[in-house]
Scaffold this motif. Sequence first.
Motif, PDB file in Angstrom:
ATOM      1  N   ARG A   6     -30.134  31.839  70.461  1.00 43.25           N
ATOM      2  CA  ARG A   6     -29.241  32.654  69.659  1.00 43.25           C
ATOM      3  C   ARG A   6     -29.981  33.912  69.214  1.00 43.25           C
ATOM      4  N   TYR A   7     -29.743  35.004  69.935  1.00 39.99           N
ATOM      5  CA  TYR A   7     -30.439  36.248  69.654  1.00 39.99           C
ATOM      6  C   TYR A   7     -29.992  36.856  68.329  1.00 39.99           C
ATOM      7  N   ASP A   8     -28.744  36.601  67.927  1.00 44.54           N
ATOM      8  CA  ASP A   8     -28.268  37.148  66.658  1.00 44.54           C
ATOM      9  C   ASP A   8     -29.042  36.560  65.491  1.00 44.54           C
ATOM     10  N   ILE A   9     -29.407  35.289  65.570  1.00 47.53           N
ATOM     11  CA  ILE A   9     -30.192  34.670  64.501  1.00 47.53           C
ATOM     12  C   ILE A   9     -31.588  35.279  64.449  1.00 47.53           C
ATOM     13  N   ASP A  10     -32.167  35.538  65.625  1.00 50.42           N
ATOM     14  CA  ASP A  10     -33.463  36.231  65.667  1.00 50.42           C
ATOM     15  C   ASP A  10     -33.359  37.606  65.022  1.00 50.42           C
ATOM     16  N   TRP A  11     -32.287  38.336  65.349  1.00 50.87           N
ATOM     17  CA  TRP A  11     -32.096  39.666  64.769  1.00 50.87           C
ATOM     18  C   TRP A  11     -31.957  39.596  63.245  1.00 50.87           C
ATOM     19  N   LEU A  12     -31.203  38.633  62.763  1.00 50.14           N
ATOM     20  CA  LEU A  12     -30.990  38.522  61.321  1.00 50.14           C
ATOM     21  C   LEU A  12     -32.287  38.219  60.592  1.00 50.14           C
ATOM     22  N   ARG A  13     -33.152  37.422  61.204  1.00 45.45           N
ATOM     23  CA  ARG A  13     -34.465  37.162  60.602  1.00 45.45           C
ATOM     24  C   ARG A  13     -35.274  38.453  60.519  1.00 45.45           C
ATOM     25  N   VAL A  14     -35.269  39.217  61.588  1.00 48.48           N
ATOM     26  CA  VAL A  14     -36.013  40.486  61.612  1.00 48.48           C
ATOM     27  C   VAL A  14     -35.463  41.453  60.563  1.00 48.48           C
ATOM     28  N   ILE A  15     -34.144  41.591  60.517  1.00 50.51           N
ATOM     29  CA  ILE A  15     -33.511  42.510  59.570  1.00 50.51           C
ATOM     30  C   ILE A  15     -33.783  42.085  58.139  1.00 50.51           C
ATOM     31  N   ALA A  16     -33.696  40.783  57.870  1.00 44.32           N
ATOM     32  CA  ALA A  16     -33.921  40.283  56.510  1.00 44.32           C
ATOM     33  C   ALA A  16     -35.341  40.575  56.049  1.00 44.32           C
TER      34      ALA A  16
END
Length: 376
Positions: A6-16
């Motif tokens: 799930r790339y969106d979850i990876d992105w959300l971790r980075v953004i957070a």
Amino acid sequence: MTTDRRYDIDWLRVIAIGLLLIYHIAIVFQPWALFIGFIKSDNSVESLWTPMTMLNVWRIPLLFYVSGMGVYFAMKKRSWKKLITERTKRILLPFLFGFVAITPLQMFIFQKFYNMPLSYYPGSSHLWFLGNIFIYVLLLSPLFFYLKKYKNGKFRKAISKIMSYAMGPVSISVFFMLEVVFVKPQLFELYAQTWHGFFMGFLAFIFGFLLMYSGNSFWQTVLKWKWLYIGIAAVLYTIRFTEYEGISNMYLTSLESNCWIFGIFGFGFQYLNKPSALLSYLSQAAYPVYIIHMFVLYAGAFIFLPLSLPPIIKFLGITLFTFLACFYLYEFILRRVNIIRPFFGLKWKQKVKQEFEDKSTIKKDLLNIKSTNTNM
């Protein structure tokens, strides 16, 4: 369990984590910064705190949700022993190293800035989050592996059914409201090293796992109703900062927090669930940057705050310095010096071993060729 990444979850971790850096820098320019151990600017920029107050009710809960989701994926190919071993290396080791080696650096800079006697002060500081996560993994692994064993059972089907309704995800907020009832936190956003932060994170971690465990119904729901969740959160946030703030309370803040998060999950699922080279790089960098960012931020404050510049320029200067310095430290030291990688949550590179094996293979091939030519 699904095996799709799930790339969106990876992105959300980075953004957070990126937002976390900005949030911590903004604290430097608040009049109360010194009371929570931050270097404080003599000139405050209190207007920065309006967006930060919207951010701080969901930024940490989001990371706990994402961490629970991460454990769901980590369990796919691991036994409970391998999971604990992997999490010990990836979470406990950086936490202990940071406790004794990283946080003392920021305290050293703090003491220098205020001309205090230099002393060694180990501590968890911002790394309290890692300590909590490791405890959650230890406590919840038996439950999670039990659920994994019965992944087609009635419990999973029930959660999936509940999450198919618009108010299904929102209903989770009841548990966070109960946490407020029993723990009675001083402030909802006061997470670090508090019982509120521990139990709130515990709930978010559990539900992060359960939302992934429930299947695709949750993601289809947040995708469909993302604007509803953002709308509810925006209304509750507005109430907190208008003449109606008297009717606001931590129960409503619990609901606001989760609505922001579910709306963000919906937008992330729609727009961010795709691979990219940038994500591959940033997802590796985010964790080490999280570990080092506080002492880098303090160094930026040490440099910029004494300068005769408008406070907003100082804020921008510290922000730019923090992001660039973290990038250079990660790019040229943390990811390249193999011996220190595990202390920052990075896997030990197998490059040296692979090069040795490649050379051995080439040597064998040359010997075989030589032997063949000799026999001809």
